[in-house]
Motif scaffolding. Structure first.
Motif, PDB file in Angstrom:
ATOM      1  N   LEU A  84       0.824  -1.207   0.000  1.00 23.24           N
ATOM      2  CA  LEU A  84       0.000   0.000   0.000  1.00 23.24           C
ATOM      3  C   LEU A  84       0.860   1.259   0.000  1.00 23.24           C
ATOM      4  O   LEU A  84       0.542   2.238  -0.691  1.00 23.24           O
ATOM      5  N   ALA A  85       1.945   1.267   0.755  1.00 21.29           N
ATOM      6  CA  ALA A  85       2.832   2.434   0.767  1.00 21.29           C
ATOM      7  C   ALA A  85       3.385   2.717  -0.625  1.00 21.29           C
ATOM      8  O   ALA A  85       3.447   3.870  -1.064  1.00 21.29           O
ATOM      9  N   ASN A  86       3.793   1.678  -1.334  1.00 18.88           N
ATOM     10  CA  ASN A  86       4.296   1.866  -2.698  1.00 18.88           C
ATOM     11  C   ASN A  86       3.206   2.377  -3.634  1.00 18.88           C
ATOM     12  O   ASN A  86       3.455   3.230  -4.490  1.00 18.88           O
ATOM     13  N   MET A  87       2.000   1.856  -3.471  1.00 23.06           N
ATOM     14  CA  MET A  87       0.873   2.346  -4.273  1.00 23.06           C
ATOM     15  C   MET A  87       0.634   3.835  -4.010  1.00 23.06           C
ATOM     16  O   MET A  87       0.452   4.631  -4.938  1.00 23.06           O
ATOM     17  N   ALA A  88       0.625   4.213  -2.732  1.00 16.72           N
ATOM     18  CA  ALA A  88       0.359   5.603  -2.371  1.00 16.72           C
ATOM     19  C   ALA A  88       1.431   6.528  -2.910  1.00 16.72           C
ATOM     20  O   ALA A  88       1.123   7.617  -3.444  1.00 16.72           O
ATOM     21  N   ALA A  89       2.686   6.139  -2.788  1.00 20.59           N
ATOM     22  CA  ALA A  89       3.765   6.972  -3.312  1.00 20.59           C
ATOM     23  C   ALA A  89       3.616   7.162  -4.818  1.00 20.59           C
ATOM     24  O   ALA A  89       3.798   8.276  -5.347  1.00 20.59           O
ATOM     25  N   THR A  90       3.271   6.096  -5.516  1.00 18.90           N
ATOM     26  CA  THR A  90       3.132   6.177  -6.974  1.00 18.90           C
ATOM     27  C   THR A  90       1.977   7.086  -7.372  1.00 18.90           C
ATOM     28  O   THR A  90       2.116   7.926  -8.276  1.00 18.90           O
ATOM     29  N   VAL A  91       0.831   6.944  -6.722  1.00 16.29           N
ATOM     30  CA  VAL A  91      -0.312   7.801  -7.058  1.00 16.29           C
ATOM     31  C   VAL A  91      -0.019   9.254  -6.700  1.00 16.29           C
ATOM     32  O   VAL A  91      -0.426  10.178  -7.412  1.00 16.29           O
ATOM     33  N   ASP A  92       0.705   9.487  -5.619  1.00 20.67           N
ATOM     34  CA  ASP A  92       1.060  10.866  -5.286  1.00 20.67           C
ATOM     35  C   ASP A  92       1.963  11.469  -6.351  1.00 20.67           C
ATOM     36  O   ASP A  92       1.827  12.650  -6.695  1.00 20.67           O
ATOM     37  N   ILE A  93       2.853  10.672  -6.898  1.00 22.44           N
ATOM     38  CA  ILE A  93       3.715  11.153  -7.977  1.00 22.44           C
ATOM     39  C   ILE A  93       2.899  11.410  -9.242  1.00 22.44           C
ATOM     40  O   ILE A  93       3.038  12.446  -9.898  1.00 22.44           O
ATOM     41  N   ILE A  94       2.025  10.473  -9.601  1.00 25.24           N
ATOM     42  CA  ILE A  94       1.192  10.646 -10.796  1.00 25.24           C
ATOM     43  C   ILE A  94       0.347  11.909 -10.687  1.00 25.24           C
ATOM     44  O   ILE A  94       0.179  12.653 -11.662  1.00 25.24           O
ATOM     45  N   SER A  95      -0.171  12.178  -9.484  1.00 22.35           N
ATOM     46  CA  SER A  95      -1.047  13.339  -9.276  1.00 22.35           C
ATOM     47  C   SER A  95      -0.273  14.622  -9.015  1.00 22.35           C
ATOM     48  O   SER A  95      -0.887  15.676  -8.821  1.00 22.35           O
ATOM     49  N   GLU A  96       1.061  14.533  -8.974  1.00 23.45           N
ATOM     50  CA  GLU A  96       1.917  15.684  -8.670  1.00 23.45           C
ATOM     51  C   GLU A  96       1.585  16.266  -7.300  1.00 23.45           C
ATOM     52  O   GLU A  96       1.464  17.473  -7.117  1.00 23.45           O
ATOM     53  N   GLY A  97       1.414  15.353  -6.324  1.00 21.67           N
ATOM     54  CA  GLY A  97       1.239  15.774  -4.944  1.00 21.67           C
ATOM     55  C   GLY A  97      -0.180  16.100  -4.543  1.00 21.67           C
ATOM     56  O   GLY A  97      -0.395  16.943  -3.681  1.00 21.67           O
ATOM     57  N   ARG A  98      -1.161  15.361  -5.100  1.00 24.49           N
ATOM     58  CA  ARG A  98      -2.569  15.638  -4.766  1.00 24.49           C
ATOM     59  C   ARG A  98      -3.253  14.492  -4.029  1.00 24.49           C
ATOM     60  O   ARG A  98      -4.478  14.516  -3.859  1.00 24.49           O
ATOM     61  N   ALA A 157      13.503  -2.037   4.938  1.00 24.60           N
ATOM     62  CA  ALA A 157      12.599  -1.969   3.784  1.00 24.60           C
ATOM     63  C   ALA A 157      12.626  -0.579   3.166  1.00 24.60           C
ATOM     64  O   ALA A 157      12.669   0.427   3.873  1.00 24.60           O
ATOM     65  N   ARG A 158      12.573  -0.536   1.854  1.00 21.31           N
ATOM     66  CA  ARG A 158      12.578   0.721   1.111  1.00 21.31           C
ATOM     67  C   ARG A 158      11.267   0.910   0.356  1.00 21.31           C
ATOM     68  O   ARG A 158      10.641  -0.067  -0.077  1.00 21.31           O
ATOM     69  N   CYS A 159      10.894   2.145   0.190  1.00 19.03           N
ATOM     70  CA  CYS A 159       9.773   2.527  -0.676  1.00 19.03           C
ATOM     71  C   CYS A 159      10.275   3.676  -1.532  1.00 19.03           C
ATOM     72  O   CYS A 159      10.356   4.823  -1.083  1.00 19.03           O
ATOM     73  N   GLU A 160      10.637   3.368  -2.749  1.00 27.89           N
ATOM     74  CA  GLU A 160      11.206   4.361  -3.655  1.00 27.89           C
ATOM     75  C   GLU A 160      10.513   4.271  -5.011  1.00 27.89           C
ATOM     76  O   GLU A 160      10.227   3.168  -5.476  1.00 27.89           O
ATOM     77  N   PRO A 161      10.271   5.406  -5.643  1.00 21.81           N
ATOM     78  CA  PRO A 161      10.572   6.762  -5.187  1.00 21.81           C
ATOM     79  C   PRO A 161       9.607   7.215  -4.098  1.00 21.81           C
ATOM     80  O   PRO A 161       8.522   6.646  -3.947  1.00 21.81           O
ATOM     81  N   LYS A 162      10.014   8.228  -3.379  1.00 22.32           N
ATOM     82  CA  LYS A 162       9.187   8.780  -2.329  1.00 22.32           C
ATOM     83  C   LYS A 162       8.058   9.625  -2.926  1.00 22.32           C
ATOM     84  O   LYS A 162       8.145  10.106  -4.055  1.00 22.32           O
ATOM     85  N   PRO A 163       6.969   9.811  -2.152  1.00 26.51           N
ATOM     86  CA  PRO A 163       5.887  10.681  -2.637  1.00 26.51           C
ATOM     87  C   PRO A 163       6.342  12.120  -2.764  1.00 26.51           C
ATOM     88  O   PRO A 163       7.353  12.531  -2.175  1.00 26.51           O
ATOM     89  N   VAL A 164       5.594  12.886  -3.530  1.00 20.44           N
ATOM     90  CA  VAL A 164       5.873  14.320  -3.679  1.00 20.44           C
ATOM     91  C   VAL A 164       5.665  15.029  -2.352  1.00 20.44           C
ATOM     92  O   VAL A 164       6.468  15.877  -1.945  1.00 20.44           O
ATOM     93  N   GLN A 165       4.574  14.703  -1.663  1.00 23.02           N
ATOM     94  CA  GLN A 165       4.243  15.355  -0.398  1.00 23.02           C
ATOM     95  C   GLN A 165       5.087  14.751   0.719  1.00 23.02           C
ATOM     96  O   GLN A 165       5.139  13.541   0.883  1.00 23.02           O
ATOM     97  N   ARG A 166       5.745  15.609   1.455  1.00 19.62           N
ATOM     98  CA  ARG A 166       6.640  15.159   2.505  1.00 19.62           C
ATOM     99  C   ARG A 166       6.163  15.642   3.862  1.00 19.62           C
ATOM    100  O   ARG A 166       5.646  16.753   3.965  1.00 19.62           O
ATOM    101  N   PRO A 167       6.296  14.809   4.907  1.00 20.03           N
ATOM    102  CA  PRO A 167       6.937  13.491   4.893  1.00 20.03           C
ATOM    103  C   PRO A 167       6.082  12.392   4.278  1.00 20.03           C
ATOM    104  O   PRO A 167       6.601  11.318   3.968  1.00 20.03           O
ATOM    105  N   HIS A 168       4.791  12.670   4.085  1.00 22.37           N
ATOM    106  CA  HIS A 168       3.907  11.710   3.448  1.00 22.37           C
ATOM    107  C   HIS A 168       2.614  12.434   3.073  1.00 22.37           C
ATOM    108  O   HIS A 168       2.317  13.510   3.615  1.00 22.37           O
ATOM    109  N   PRO A 169       1.828  11.894   2.149  1.00 19.26           N
ATOM    110  CA  PRO A 169       0.523  12.490   1.864  1.00 19.26           C
ATOM    111  C   PRO A 169      -0.335  12.542   3.126  1.00 19.26           C
ATOM    112  O   PRO A 169      -0.209  11.673   4.001  1.00 19.26           O
TER     113      PRO A 169
END
Length: 279
Positions: A84-98, A157-169
């Motif tokens: 789920l963390a990887n999914m969230a990071a990817t969607v945050d990147i696709i949405s450009e931080g939304r 464990a790694r989750c890369e790339p990180k989301p746009v929103q930091r530290p997390h959405p």
């Protein structure tokens, strides 16, 4: 007051949902749009269609440019928290931080039985949820995460790339359980979402949340309080506004307009015009 929309993925088509979200994206009053995380419909014919929430979310993020996007809420029982963390990071990147990251413990026995997904007893379910939320937050925010939980174990464990929103959405925790859900909100959430029967019931839950915040040393002003307001087919917009006013007066920050099945884009502008004086 702030406003959002929600479209239910049951008994609908991709094109219908996409068109409503794209229309909402053009109306500044609506700050976010939400779907849900289920595999079967929750109303009507339970053997009918229901689109999967997170794959939709990625596509809807690409189809829109401004509006924030979220799943209300993701059942922790359905996916390993690291996935789920990887999914969230990817969607945050696709949405450009939304992305708004909606999380819940899960509850649907029917789906779990059909798919062979374990639905633990309530206490264990919330123990797993608490560990899962902490795992997701750590994976999204830290370079590596090691966690030795009772149910979740992560080793560097790694989750890369990180989301746009930091530290997390921003995390939305949904539910109204007074002991475990609202305490989890106080500990980790940036938004609390509830579906309540009345503003009076909501006030009681908010008092419980305030008590949990005091107990864990959290400023309750950091938590957006949202409720869902059902918009029925053939709705009277004045009745919808009256419901929103009652929740606003109770102290709700964000009203999420739960749209009817097969809603068309033209439902949105009259709704926005009626709600705008409350914003």
């Amino acid at each position: 007051m702030r406003f959002a929309i929600k479209t239910r993925p049951e008994h609908t088509t991709w094109a219908e949902v996409r068109d409503v979200w794209m229309a909402a994206d053009e109306i500044d009053l609506f700050e976010s749009a939400w779907n849900w995380d289920h595999f079967y419909p929750l109303t009507g014919d339970l053997s009918g269609p229901n689109l999967e929430g997170w794959t939709m979310l990625a596509a809807l993020a690409q189809a829109t440019r401004r509006i924030r996007v979220g799943c209300q809420v993701t059942g922790m029982i359905y996916r390993h928290p690291a996935v789920l963390a990887n999914m969230a990071a990817t969607v945050d990147i696709i949405s450009e931080g939304r992305l708004e990251l909606g999380l819940g413990a899960g509850w649907n026995q029917h789906e779990c039985d059909a798919y062979g997904i374990e639905l633990p007893p309530l206490r264990e379910r919330f123990d797993r949820f608490d560990e899962g939320v902490q795992a997701v937050i750590a994976l999204l925010g830290q370079t590596t995460t090691t966690l030795e939980g009772k149910y979740i174990r992560l080793t560097e464990a790694r989750c890369e790339p990180k989301p746009v929103q930091r530290p997390h959405p921003p995390i939305t925790i949904g539910g109204r359980g007074p002991k475990r859900t609202l305490r989890a909100v106080a500990l980790w959430a940036q938004q609390w979402n509830s579906i309540t029967e009345s503003p009076e019931q909501w006030r009681g839950l908010k008092e419980t949340l305030l008590a949990h915040c005091a107990d864990v040393g959290r400023d309750p002003g950091e938590i957006v309080c949202s409720v869902n307001v059902r918009v029925e087919p053939g709705h009277d917009v004045n009745e919808v506004v009256d419901q929103v006013v009652a929740y606003r007066d109770a102290g709700v920050d964000l009203a999420i307009m739960n749209l009817p099945h097969h809603a068309k884009p033209d439902i949105l502008l009259p709704l926005a015009e009626a709600l705008a004086p409350l914003s």
